[in-house]
Design a protein around this motif. Structure first.
Motif, mmCIF file in Angstrom:
data_model
loop_
_atom_site.group_PDB
_atom_site.id
_atom_site.type_symbol
_atom_site.label_atom_id
_atom_site.label_comp_id
_atom_site.label_asym_id
_atom_site.label_seq_id
_atom_site.Cartn_x
_atom_site.Cartn_y
_atom_site.Cartn_z
ATOM 1 N N ILE A 173 0.823 -1.218 0.000
ATOM 2 C CA ILE A 173 0.000 0.000 0.000
ATOM 3 C C ILE A 173 0.855 1.266 0.000
ATOM 4 O O ILE A 173 0.337 2.346 -0.258
ATOM 5 N N ALA A 174 2.153 1.126 0.290
ATOM 6 C CA ALA A 174 3.035 2.297 0.260
ATOM 7 C C ALA A 174 4.479 1.849 0.130
ATOM 8 O O ALA A 174 4.866 0.807 0.648
ATOM 9 N N LEU A 175 5.264 2.669 -0.573
ATOM 10 C CA LEU A 175 6.707 2.482 -0.716
ATOM 11 C C LEU A 175 7.383 3.806 -0.400
ATOM 12 O O LEU A 175 6.952 4.850 -0.879
ATOM 13 N N HIS A 176 8.434 3.736 0.410
ATOM 14 C CA HIS A 176 9.197 4.933 0.754
ATOM 15 C C HIS A 176 10.662 4.674 0.437
ATOM 16 O O HIS A 176 11.417 4.219 1.306
ATOM 17 N N PRO A 177 11.081 4.920 -0.816
ATOM 18 C CA PRO A 177 12.472 4.675 -1.188
ATOM 19 C C PRO A 177 13.414 5.709 -0.582
ATOM 20 O O PRO A 177 13.063 6.877 -0.427
ATOM 21 N N THR A 214 11.876 -3.165 5.890
ATOM 22 C CA THR A 214 12.939 -2.371 5.287
ATOM 23 C C THR A 214 13.776 -3.303 4.425
ATOM 24 O O THR A 214 14.285 -4.316 4.915
ATOM 25 N N ILE A 215 13.886 -2.986 3.143
ATOM 26 C CA ILE A 215 14.653 -3.805 2.208
ATOM 27 C C ILE A 215 15.623 -2.910 1.447
ATOM 28 O O ILE A 215 15.486 -1.683 1.457
ATOM 29 N N SER A 216 16.572 -3.519 0.788
ATOM 30 C CA SER A 216 17.531 -2.733 0.011
ATOM 31 C C SER A 216 16.867 -2.185 -1.247
ATOM 32 O O SER A 216 15.886 -2.745 -1.758
ATOM 33 N N MET A 217 17.397 -1.093 -1.759
ATOM 34 C CA MET A 217 16.893 -0.536 -3.014
ATOM 35 C C MET A 217 17.102 -1.528 -4.160
ATOM 36 O O MET A 217 16.284 -1.615 -5.068
ATOM 37 N N GLY A 218 18.191 -2.302 -4.082
ATOM 38 C CA GLY A 218 18.437 -3.325 -5.093
ATOM 39 C C GLY A 218 17.330 -4.363 -5.118
ATOM 40 O O GLY A 218 16.851 -4.753 -6.187
ATOM 41 N N SER A 219 16.894 -4.808 -3.948
ATOM 42 C CA SER A 219 15.801 -5.780 -3.868
ATOM 43 C C SER A 219 14.489 -5.178 -4.362
ATOM 44 O O SER A 219 13.707 -5.853 -5.026
ATOM 45 N N LYS A 224 14.080 -2.985 -6.658
ATOM 46 C CA LYS A 224 14.128 -2.985 -8.126
ATOM 47 C C LYS A 224 14.087 -4.389 -8.693
ATOM 48 O O LYS A 224 13.362 -4.662 -9.649
ATOM 49 N N ASP A 225 14.874 -5.320 -8.102
ATOM 50 C CA ASP A 225 14.924 -6.693 -8.606
ATOM 51 C C ASP A 225 13.570 -7.385 -8.552
ATOM 52 O O ASP A 225 13.229 -8.165 -9.440
ATOM 53 N N LEU A 226 12.795 -7.101 -7.502
ATOM 54 C CA LEU A 226 11.488 -7.720 -7.343
ATOM 55 C C LEU A 226 10.386 -6.975 -8.097
ATOM 56 O O LEU A 226 9.261 -7.452 -8.181
ATOM 57 N N GLY A 227 10.709 -5.813 -8.623
ATOM 58 C CA GLY A 227 9.707 -5.028 -9.351
ATOM 59 C C GLY A 227 8.552 -4.601 -8.466
ATOM 60 O O GLY A 227 7.396 -4.599 -8.892
ATOM 61 N N LEU A 228 8.857 -4.234 -7.225
ATOM 62 C CA LEU A 228 7.800 -3.888 -6.278
ATOM 63 C C LEU A 228 7.189 -2.538 -6.611
ATOM 64 O O LEU A 228 7.884 -1.602 -6.982
ATOM 65 N N GLU A 229 5.867 -2.483 -6.457
ATOM 66 C CA GLU A 229 5.129 -1.239 -6.670
ATOM 67 C C GLU A 229 3.836 -1.304 -5.878
ATOM 68 O O GLU A 229 3.359 -2.393 -5.514
#
Length: 76
Positions: A20-24, A44-49, A51-56
């Motif tokens: 429901i929310a992403l805070h990069p 809390t996950i890495s920015m790489g993860s 992007k790799d998982l295509g989270l949105e």
């Protein structure tokens, strides 16, 4: 993600929900997942993860919880 696959994990605590929310940030991202009952889990996950998982926002995901211990507290 390069392709679809069926993933199995040994972790028993797998909770399916919707982002429901992403805070990069510069290094990490905070991902907020809403479970079917309305409860929310934050990870809390890495920015790489991220992007790799295509989270949105709106994507269905699993929160997989694996901990070596659980602490219990009480009010004084």
């Amino acid at each position: 993600m390069k392709g679809e696959s069926n993933m199995k994990l040994s972790a028993r605590n797998q909770l399916k929900g919707t982002i429901i929310a992403l805070h990069p940030g510069a290094v990490n991202a905070i991902v907020i997942i809403e479970l079917p009952g309305g409860e929310q889990i934050t990870s809390t996950i890495s920015m790489g993860s991220l992007k790799d998982l295509g989270l949105e926002v709106g994507k269905e995901v699993y929160a997989v919880i694996k901990a070596s211990n659980v602490m219990i507290g009480i009010d004084d």
